[in-house]
Design a protein around this motif. Structure first.
Motif, PDB file in Angstrom:
ATOM      1  N   ILE A 119     -34.827 -30.562  75.057  1.00 43.09           N
ATOM      2  CA  ILE A 119     -34.582 -31.990  74.822  1.00 43.09           C
ATOM      3  C   ILE A 119     -33.141 -32.328  75.215  1.00 43.09           C
ATOM      4  N   PHE A 120     -32.199 -31.484  74.798  1.00 41.44           N
ATOM      5  CA  PHE A 120     -30.800 -31.697  75.151  1.00 41.44           C
ATOM      6  C   PHE A 120     -30.621 -31.739  76.672  1.00 41.44           C
ATOM      7  N   LEU A 121     -31.381 -30.926  77.378  1.00 40.79           N
ATOM      8  CA  LEU A 121     -31.247 -30.813  78.837  1.00 40.79           C
ATOM      9  C   LEU A 121     -32.303 -31.599  79.613  1.00 40.79           C
ATOM     10  N   LYS A 122     -32.869 -32.603  78.985  1.00 47.49           N
ATOM     11  CA  LYS A 122     -33.939 -33.394  79.617  1.00 47.49           C
ATOM     12  C   LYS A 122     -33.542 -33.882  81.014  1.00 47.49           C
ATOM     13  N   ASP A 123     -32.427 -34.578  81.133  1.00 51.97           N
ATOM     14  CA  ASP A 123     -32.026 -35.142  82.429  1.00 51.97           C
ATOM     15  C   ASP A 123     -31.829 -34.056  83.486  1.00 51.97           C
ATOM     16  N   ALA A 124     -31.222 -32.962  83.088  1.00 51.05           N
ATOM     17  CA  ALA A 124     -30.969 -31.869  84.028  1.00 51.05           C
ATOM     18  C   ALA A 124     -32.282 -31.214  84.472  1.00 51.05           C
ATOM     19  N   LEU A 125     -33.196 -31.002  83.524  1.00 53.54           N
ATOM     20  CA  LEU A 125     -34.483 -30.388  83.870  1.00 53.54           C
ATOM     21  C   LEU A 125     -35.309 -31.298  84.779  1.00 53.54           C
ATOM     22  N   ILE A 126     -35.275 -32.598  84.511  1.00 56.58           N
ATOM     23  CA  ILE A 126     -35.989 -33.538  85.388  1.00 56.58           C
ATOM     24  C   ILE A 126     -35.333 -33.563  86.764  1.00 56.58           C
ATOM     25  N   ARG A 127     -34.020 -33.546  86.795  1.00 59.50           N
ATOM     26  CA  ARG A 127     -33.304 -33.526  88.077  1.00 59.50           C
ATOM     27  C   ARG A 127     -33.694 -32.292  88.896  1.00 59.50           C
ATOM     28  N   LYS A 128     -33.821 -31.147  88.238  1.00 62.25           N
ATOM     29  CA  LYS A 128     -34.126 -29.899  88.940  1.00 62.25           C
ATOM     30  C   LYS A 128     -35.607 -29.797  89.319  1.00 62.25           C
ATOM     31  N   TYR A 129     -36.507 -30.118  88.374  1.00 62.87           N
ATOM     32  CA  TYR A 129     -37.924 -29.820  88.585  1.00 62.87           C
ATOM     33  C   TYR A 129     -38.847 -31.037  88.619  1.00 62.87           C
ATOM     34  N   GLY A 130     -38.373 -32.207  88.234  1.00 57.18           N
ATOM     35  CA  GLY A 130     -39.191 -33.412  88.278  1.00 57.18           C
ATOM     36  C   GLY A 130     -39.825 -33.783  86.940  1.00 57.18           C
ATOM     37  N   ASN A 131     -40.332 -35.020  86.884  1.00 63.88           N
ATOM     38  CA  ASN A 131     -40.932 -35.559  85.653  1.00 63.88           C
ATOM     39  C   ASN A 131     -42.196 -34.819  85.227  1.00 63.88           C
ATOM     40  N   ASP A 132     -43.072 -34.495  86.188  1.00 65.32           N
ATOM     41  CA  ASP A 132     -44.325 -33.822  85.830  1.00 65.32           C
ATOM     42  C   ASP A 132     -44.049 -32.477  85.172  1.00 65.32           C
ATOM     43  N   PHE A 133     -43.084 -31.744  85.720  1.00 70.70           N
ATOM     44  CA  PHE A 133     -42.692 -30.462  85.131  1.00 70.70           C
ATOM     45  C   PHE A 133     -42.220 -30.688  83.694  1.00 70.70           C
ATOM     46  N   TYR A 134     -41.346 -31.666  83.514  1.00 75.85           N
ATOM     47  CA  TYR A 134     -40.770 -31.890  82.187  1.00 75.85           C
ATOM     48  C   TYR A 134     -41.850 -32.302  81.184  1.00 75.85           C
ATOM     49  N   GLU A 135     -42.789 -33.140  81.604  1.00 74.07           N
ATOM     50  CA  GLU A 135     -43.876 -33.538  80.709  1.00 74.07           C
ATOM     51  C   GLU A 135     -44.734 -32.334  80.314  1.00 74.07           C
ATOM     52  N   ALA A 136     -44.966 -31.436  81.265  1.00 73.02           N
ATOM     53  CA  ALA A 136     -45.725 -30.211  80.964  1.00 73.02           C
ATOM     54  C   ALA A 136     -44.952 -29.332  79.979  1.00 73.02           C
ATOM     55  N   LEU A 137     -43.638 -29.258  80.167  1.00 71.12           N
ATOM     56  CA  LEU A 137     -42.801 -28.471  79.252  1.00 71.12           C
ATOM     57  C   LEU A 137     -42.842 -29.074  77.846  1.00 71.12           C
ATOM     58  N   CYS A 138     -42.765 -30.392  77.749  1.00 68.92           N
ATOM     59  CA  CYS A 138     -42.840 -31.067  76.444  1.00 68.92           C
ATOM     60  C   CYS A 138     -44.180 -30.792  75.761  1.00 68.92           C
ATOM     61  N   ALA A 139     -45.262 -30.873  76.514  1.00 68.38           N
ATOM     62  CA  ALA A 139     -46.594 -30.606  75.958  1.00 68.38           C
ATOM     63  C   ALA A 139     -46.687 -29.171  75.458  1.00 68.38           C
ATOM     64  N   THR A 140     -46.122 -28.247  76.206  1.00 63.68           N
ATOM     65  CA  THR A 140     -46.116 -26.843  75.800  1.00 63.68           C
ATOM     66  C   THR A 140     -45.264 -26.670  74.545  1.00 63.68           C
ATOM     67  N   ALA A 141     -44.131 -27.340  74.494  1.00 65.37           N
ATOM     68  CA  ALA A 141     -43.244 -27.242  73.334  1.00 65.37           C
ATOM     69  C   ALA A 141     -43.943 -27.749  72.074  1.00 65.37           C
ATOM     70  N   GLU A 142     -44.707 -28.834  72.198  1.00 64.15           N
ATOM     71  CA  GLU A 142     -45.445 -29.357  71.048  1.00 64.15           C
ATOM     72  C   GLU A 142     -46.441 -28.322  70.539  1.00 64.15           C
ATOM     73  N   HIS A 143     -47.050 -27.587  71.456  1.00 58.59           N
ATOM     74  CA  HIS A 143     -47.977 -26.520  71.082  1.00 58.59           C
ATOM     75  C   HIS A 143     -47.227 -25.432  70.318  1.00 58.59           C
ATOM     76  N   TYR A 144     -46.017 -25.099  70.743  1.00 53.93           N
ATOM     77  CA  TYR A 144     -45.217 -24.085  70.058  1.00 53.93           C
ATOM     78  C   TYR A 144     -44.912 -24.510  68.626  1.00 53.93           C
ATOM     79  N   VAL A 145     -44.613 -25.793  68.442  1.00 52.22           N
ATOM     80  CA  VAL A 145     -44.244 -26.305  67.112  1.00 52.22           C
ATOM     81  C   VAL A 145     -45.438 -26.241  66.161  1.00 52.22           C
ATOM     82  N   THR A 146     -46.642 -26.439  66.686  1.00 43.67           N
ATOM     83  CA  THR A 146     -47.834 -26.446  65.824  1.00 43.67           C
ATOM     84  C   THR A 146     -48.424 -25.073  65.586  1.00 43.67           C
ATOM     85  N   LYS A 147     -47.803 -24.025  66.188  1.00 44.32           N
ATOM     86  CA  LYS A 147     -48.304 -22.658  65.972  1.00 44.32           C
ATOM     87  C   LYS A 147     -48.186 -22.263  64.511  1.00 44.32           C
TER      88      LYS A 147
END
Length: 193
Positions: free
Chosen positions: A165-193
């Motif tokens: 989350i802290f590096l949102k802009d940098a991650l989007i700059r490097k890999y794009g919005n679709d990548f970041y959205e996939a990472l967020c979805a994966t992170a939500e899965h980690y939180v619900t484990k």
């Protein structure tokens, strides 16, 4: 590990918290390291084009070092990197009135002089990207500096801000919005484990 496209991301990127605390670290990541900031090949052209706009922000000592070493140098371990002053501060580092080291490239960007923010390796810190042996996969690891980044790790925990989350802009700059959205979805899965 989290796998998205050709990128393998350490679990720590979603599990750990981090928020830079410049008042405490004073921008030490621009000073402390084995070499200057790693540069991607396309960033060499960016730096060449931006330099005349960045130079007015630099100190006389930095300008002399760029004249002596060049706008970037080659390091056997890290590849193309920004030059440093006496193996310390990056030549593009500038110190503000509070003693905080900031980026002259980023200041030129913030002032609307250039469209390139700064090297992506700096923007992504404390993430480090290495290539796989066959150069087909990015390996993204969370690597805060043990002493230097203690305040940032503490502030991240206090504010409950995950690294990604802290590096949102940098991650989007490097890999794009679709990548970041996939990472967020994966992170939500980690939180619900």
């Amino acid at each position: 590990m989290i796998s998205i496209d050709n990128v393998l991301i350490s679990d720590q990127v979603v599990e750990e918290q981090f928020v830079c605390d410049l008042i405490k670290c004073k921008g030490g990541c621009c000073v402390d390291g084995d070499a200057g900031a790693p540069l991607e090949n396309n960033e060499l052209e960016e730096l060449n084009a931006a330099y005349k706009f960045v130079a007015p922000y630099l100190t006389k000592e930095s300008l002399k070092e760029v004249e002596r070493q060049g706008k970037y140098t080659f390091d056997k371990e890290f590849g193309w990197v920004t030059p440093t002053i006496n193996s310390g501060m990056c030549v593009y580092g500038i110190v503000d009135a509070k003693g905080i080291v900031k980026c002259g490239i980023e200041q030129a960007y913030n002032d609307g002089k250039i469209s390139w923010k700064k090297p992506i390796s700096c923007h992504l810190f404390p993430l480090r990207i290495k290539k796989s042996k066959k150069n087909k996969t990015d390996l993204v690891n969370y690597e805060p500096r043990e002493d230097l980044c203690q305040a940032a790790c503490s502030l991240g925990k206090k504010l409950k801000v995950p690294v990604y989350i802290f590096l949102k802009d940098a991650l989007i700059r490097k890999y794009g919005n679709d990548f970041y959205e996939a990472l967020c979805a994966t992170a939500e899965h980690y939180v619900t484990k």
